[in-house]
Write a protein that holds these residues in place. Structure first.
Motif, PDB file in Angstrom:
ATOM      1  N   GLN A 140      -0.775  -1.956 -11.800  1.00 14.32           N
ATOM      2  CA  GLN A 140      -1.613  -0.783 -11.578  1.00 14.32           C
ATOM      3  C   GLN A 140      -1.686  -0.483 -10.090  1.00 14.32           C
ATOM      4  O   GLN A 140      -1.648  -1.380  -9.250  1.00 14.32           O
ATOM      5  N   TRP A 141      -1.735   0.820  -9.787  1.00 17.07           N
ATOM      6  CA  TRP A 141      -1.962   1.300  -8.431  1.00 17.07           C
ATOM      7  C   TRP A 141      -3.372   1.893  -8.390  1.00 17.07           C
ATOM      8  O   TRP A 141      -3.675   2.826  -9.131  1.00 17.07           O
ATOM      9  N   SER A 142      -4.222   1.365  -7.557  1.00 21.92           N
ATOM     10  CA  SER A 142      -5.605   1.835  -7.453  1.00 21.92           C
ATOM     11  C   SER A 142      -6.054   1.701  -6.010  1.00 21.92           C
ATOM     12  O   SER A 142      -5.448   0.973  -5.217  1.00 21.92           O
ATOM     13  N   THR A 143      -7.130   2.394  -5.661  1.00 16.15           N
ATOM     14  CA  THR A 143      -7.705   2.198  -4.333  1.00 16.15           C
ATOM     15  C   THR A 143      -8.419   0.852  -4.310  1.00 16.15           C
ATOM     16  O   THR A 143      -8.827   0.329  -5.364  1.00 16.15           O
ATOM     17  N   LEU A 145       0.844  -1.187   0.000  1.00 16.43           N
ATOM     18  CA  LEU A 145       0.000   0.000   0.000  1.00 16.43           C
ATOM     19  C   LEU A 145       0.878   1.236   0.000  1.00 16.43           C
ATOM     20  O   LEU A 145       1.854   1.310   0.755  1.00 16.43           O
ATOM     21  N   TYR A 164      -4.786   6.102   0.022  1.00 19.39           N
ATOM     22  CA  TYR A 164      -3.715   5.194  -0.411  1.00 19.39           C
ATOM     23  C   TYR A 164      -4.185   4.368  -1.600  1.00 19.39           C
ATOM     24  O   TYR A 164      -5.378   4.211  -1.856  1.00 19.39           O
ATOM     25  N   ASN A 165      -3.184   3.865  -2.331  1.00 15.04           N
ATOM     26  CA  ASN A 165      -3.417   2.924  -3.421  1.00 15.04           C
ATOM     27  C   ASN A 165      -2.802   1.579  -3.074  1.00 15.04           C
ATOM     28  O   ASN A 165      -1.909   1.490  -2.223  1.00 15.04           O
ATOM     29  N   SER A 196     -13.112  10.253  -3.636  1.00 17.83           N
ATOM     30  CA  SER A 196     -12.510   9.096  -2.966  1.00 17.83           C
ATOM     31  C   SER A 196     -12.254   9.384  -1.500  1.00 17.83           C
ATOM     32  O   SER A 196     -11.757  10.459  -1.138  1.00 17.83           O
ATOM     33  N   ILE A 204       4.128   6.169  -3.039  1.00 19.92           N
ATOM     34  CA  ILE A 204       4.017   5.117  -4.039  1.00 19.92           C
ATOM     35  C   ILE A 204       5.366   4.990  -4.745  1.00 19.92           C
ATOM     36  O   ILE A 204       5.846   5.956  -5.352  1.00 19.92           O
ATOM     37  N   GLU A 232     -11.734   1.029  -6.088  1.00 23.53           N
ATOM     38  CA  GLU A 232     -11.604   1.120  -7.548  1.00 23.53           C
ATOM     39  C   GLU A 232     -11.364  -0.245  -8.167  1.00 23.53           C
ATOM     40  O   GLU A 232     -11.907  -0.565  -9.236  1.00 23.53           O
ATOM     41  N   LYS A 285       0.924   5.549   0.143  1.00 24.32           N
ATOM     42  CA  LYS A 285       0.135   6.731   0.485  1.00 24.32           C
ATOM     43  C   LYS A 285       0.080   7.705  -0.686  1.00 24.32           C
ATOM     44  O   LYS A 285       1.087   7.944  -1.360  1.00 24.32           O
ATOM     45  N   LEU A 286      -1.094   8.246  -0.920  1.00 27.10           N
ATOM     46  CA  LEU A 286      -1.289   9.221  -1.983  1.00 27.10           C
ATOM     47  C   LEU A 286      -0.958  10.621  -1.497  1.00 27.10           C
ATOM     48  O   LEU A 286      -1.047  10.927  -0.296  1.00 27.10           O
TER      49      LEU A 286
END
Length: 360
Positions: free
Chosen positions: A233-236, A17, A33-34, A29, A219, A239, A19-20
């Protein structure tokens, strides 16, 4: 070693994970984080085209005694790191996959499985989570804390070379750590869950997989290997679940369950605090038992009223006549969770996004 699990190959996976940047968070959202997901190659013999967390089989080199010399070469560690992780394991029930020992190896399973998860993450995504000698005091004083990716001192070309070598042979991960004077950051990984492949699924290959979770303050740079992994891919978590329901990505039931659990804690700080504190409680081995009903597959999990008492050594049924703990699978892109029992070991119940497909 649990000899009743001889049908499974031991593996480790890492839920990473990142942090965004809060300045660029979308208003729609609630997650800050993603999560990293990797798409498996369509040529893979196990779950082709699936989106998975990085991970893979435990290798004998993960238990190598050479790791002792590497840990001892750090002035502040001499096996302190091994001891810290092992002490955490000794405070909880011996259920988790990593509690197993390899005959003749001085490396405890709690360490070897973490090394495996870190090695496989580096191989598949290029994300290297290590502790340089210059950072050892800070990391050891902050054991279990959220970490920076922190490998700025290693040039990209050198990382590329070592990644290729580790892909060729897992034992090169030991060589890399020795020559770069870094330690695998085993302290950043927290035990999360333990899934066993059910009988007769995914081509008959069966795995006993230890799931760890790791929270990063940013990230990291990521790059697929173009062999086992086609893209990343980085996503929540929400998502990913929405993309799954829209049939844009396919995830296996364990990933569906874990992503649904993560939806309970959209704040990375809260999730990290929970994961680090909860890890000492232990985990239950979950071997789904698949049954068929009305053109649907039902994946029974421990605690369900229909779950066989002896399905796996550490899992038991539930006395309650209305106890449900199952995944109802209508097709590849339609999973519905039914849960009426509290989670064991102070874990999280899944939360699902509102949708016509997914109901809790």
């Amino acid at each position: 070693m649990n000899h009743s699990l001889k049908h499974w190959k031991e593996a480790a996976t890492l839920i990473v994970l990142g942090k965004l940047d809060t300045k660029h968070l979308p208003h729609s959202s609630c997650f800050d984080y993603n999560i990293l997901l990797l798409k498996r190659s369509g040529k893979s013999g196990f779950m082709p085209n699936a989106y998975v967390f990085p991970g893979g089989l435990v290798d004998s080199s993960d238990f190598s005694s050479e790791w002792l010399d590497i840990f001892r070469s750090f002035s502040n560690t001499p096996c302190l790191g091994l001891r810290h992780v092992k002490q955490n394991a000794e405070t909880r029930p011996p259920i988790f996959a990593t509690d197993r020992l390899k005959l003749g190896s001085p490396i405890p399973g709690e360490v070897a499985f973490r090394i495996c998860a870190l090695r496989e993450t580096f191989e598949e995504s290029g994300v290297l989570l290590v502790v340089p000698k210059t950072e050892e005091k800070r990391v050891l004083n902050n054991k279990g804390g959220m970490i920076h990716h922190g490998i700025n001192d290693i040039c990209p070309e050198k990382l590329k070379k070592w990644r290729s070598l580790v892909n060729q042979s897992p034992s090169n991960f030991i060589r890399m750590c020795r020559e770069l004077e870094v330690l695998p950051n085993i302290w950043a990984l927290h035990e999360w869950s333990n899934w066993l492949t059910p009988e007769g699924r995914y081509g008959g290959r069966r795995f006993d997989t230890a799931f760890f979770i790791c929270c990063l303050k940013e990230i990291p740079h990521t790059l697929q290997d173009q062999k086992e992994i086609e893209l990343f891919q980085w996503s929540t978590p929400s998502e990913v679940l929405q993309s799954y329901e829209a049939e844009e990505v396919w995830i296996a039931p364990p990933q569906f369950y874990e992503l649904s659990r993560l939806c309970r804690l959209p704040s990375l700080n809260d999730l990290h605090k929970f994961a680090s504190e909860r890890a000492i409680e232990g985990c239950e081995q979950w071997m789904p038992v698949i049954t068929a009903e009305d053109d649907q597959h039902i994946s029974l999990l421990p605690g369900d009223k229909l779950y066989p008492v002896n399905a796996s050594e550490s899992s038991t049924g539930h006395d309650g006549g209305s106890a449900l703990h199952r995944m109802v699978i209508s097709d590849l892109y339609n999973i519905r969770l039914q849960i009426t029992i509290p989670p064991k070991y102070k874990h999280l119940l899944p939360v699902l996004p509102l949708s016509s497909k997914s109901l809790l």
